[in-house]
Every structure is written in structure tokens, then in C-alpha cells.
Enzyme design. Structure first.
Site, short mmCIF file in Angstrom:
data_model
loop_
_atom_site.label_atom_id
_atom_site.label_comp_id
_atom_site.label_asym_id
_atom_site.label_seq_id
_atom_site.Cartn_x
_atom_site.Cartn_y
_atom_site.Cartn_z
N ALA A 1 -14.47 -25.69 -20.64
CA ALA A 1 -14.22 -26.69 -19.74
C ALA A 1 -12.52 -27.14 -19.61
CB ALA A 1 -14.93 -28.09 -20.12
N HIS A 2 -11.93 -27.77 -18.19
CA HIS A 2 -10.75 -28.18 -18.55
C HIS A 2 -8.82 -27.32 -18.89
CE1 HIS A 2 -13.10 -32.00 -17.80
NE2 HIS A 2 -13.43 -31.74 -19.37
N ARG A 3 -9.88 -25.92 -18.81
CA ARG A 3 -9.21 -25.02 -19.75
C ARG A 3 -8.40 -24.60 -20.62
NH1 ARG A 3 -7.88 -21.81 -15.05
NH2 ARG A 3 -5.98 -21.02 -15.85
N LEU A 4 -9.44 -25.24 -21.57
CA LEU A 4 -9.11 -25.00 -22.94
C LEU A 4 -9.81 -23.96 -23.37
CD1 LEU A 4 -9.82 -29.19 -23.69
CD2 LEU A 4 -7.32 -27.42 -22.63
#
Length: 191
Positions: free
Chosen positions: A168-171
């Protein structure tokens, strides 16, 4: 898992169960002697600790690149799993017996196509290829189709394997395995 080949096997098995088409499709990146890159999709046909194997015409552009610069990168992208695996390393020819065995396992039309195609060379019109295919079909009518001398396998022996998992969230999570002799070292990369 700390063995990159066991991890590859686990992810590949999941892809085989979830990807609608060609879970063994991989992008193959090569570069010629001048460093000009080229990338195309090929199919993985064998893998293990000794490397990742694909088969092709050995007179086409990718073969020319590999003759000049025997290094390659592979990329598996499994969109449904939100995962990818990058593999880098030197390339060598698969053995003749291994190439013969795989060629014999292919469908007859695929075998005939290997004889009919001048892969990567200009083609004036589709009918030219279809006529060549018909000629090859007639030539091998009623018999086995031997492997063409210009067709065979290549093995990418990995020196680095990266496993990328979407988060999620490019993490994202990125695990990098690098070969050190007969050992593999594992580390993480920032997303």
C-alpha cells in the site's frame, strides 16, 4: 525463505494458479556490443539453481546480442499477484541434448515454424512466410521434425535476483539476493 530458488518456485507456483495467460512469460533484455539495449517477451522453459532457460532461433537479433554481449536481464511481472522478479546474469548456450529434448516436446506446427522462420529478418509480406511454412510442412510430411541447427536454448545463470512485492501507498517490499561464489547473500532495497 532465504533460498532465492525456493522463493522463485513458490511465487511461480502461485502465478501458475492465478495468471490467466502465460505465467512463464518473461521480458528478456539484452544489449549489443555497442550497448544498444533491446527487450522482448520470451517463455521460461526450465529453471533451477543452474539457471533460467528459454529457447529461440540462434540467428535472430537476441542471439546476435548475446553472441556480442553474453549478459542478460529477465523480468517476470505477475499483475494479478502484484509481484515481479528481476534476474540478472551471464548467458550460455543450453546443451544440444537439452535443446533436442525440448524441441521434441513442442507441437508439430511450432517445430515446423522454427524451420520456416528467418526470425528478426525483414519479411516482404505474410504470404512469403506462409509459403515457406507450407514447403517445410511438405518436406517433413509423415516423419519426425528434427531440431534445426540454428535453433536451441539459452541459460541465464543468475548473479542477482530481486523479488518485488507491491505494498500500500507505494511502500513496496524489495528483497535482493546476490551471488557470492556458491552462496547467496540477502538484503533489502528501499522501494
Amino acid at each position: 525463505m532465504t533460498d532465492p530458488f525456493q522463493l522463485f518456485d513458490a511465487w511461480f507456483a502461485e502465478a501458475q494458479g492465478s495468471e490467466p495467460n502465460d505465467p512463464n512469460a518473461m521480458a528478456l533484455a539484452t544489449a549489443d556490443a555497442a550497448g544498444r539495449p533491446s527487450v522482448r517477451m520470451v517463455l521460461l522453459k526450465g529453471h533451477g539453481p543452474d539457471g533460467f532457460v528459454f529457447y529461440t532461433n540462434r540467428e535472430g537479433r537476441k542471439a546476435g546480442d548475446l553472441a556480442e554481449n553474453a549478459q542478460a536481464a529477465l523480468l517476470f511481472h505477475w499483475k494479478s499477484l502484484r509481484r515481479q522478479i528481476r534476474i540478472e546474469g551471464p548467458v550460455s548456450l543450453a546443451g544440444e541434448a537439452e535443446s533436442d529434448a525440448y524441441f521434441a516436446s513442442r507441437g508439430r506446427d511450432s517445430q515446423l515454424g522454427a524451420w520456416a522462420s528467418n526470425q528478426s529478418r525483414p519479411l516482404d509480406r505474410r504470404e512469403t512466410f506462409e509459403a515457406r511454412f507450407a514447403e517445410v510442412q511438405a518436406r517433413f510430411e509423415g516423419g519426425d521434425v528434427p531440431r534445426p541447427p540454428h535453433w536451441g536454448g539459452y541459460r541465464v545463470t543468475p548473479t542477482a535476483i530481486e523479488f518485488w512485492q507491491d505494498r500500500a501507498h507505494r511502500l513496496h517490499e524489495r528483497r535482493l539476493f546476490t551471488r557470492d561464489g556458491d552462496r547467496w547473500n540477502e538484503g533489502l532495497l528501499f522501494p
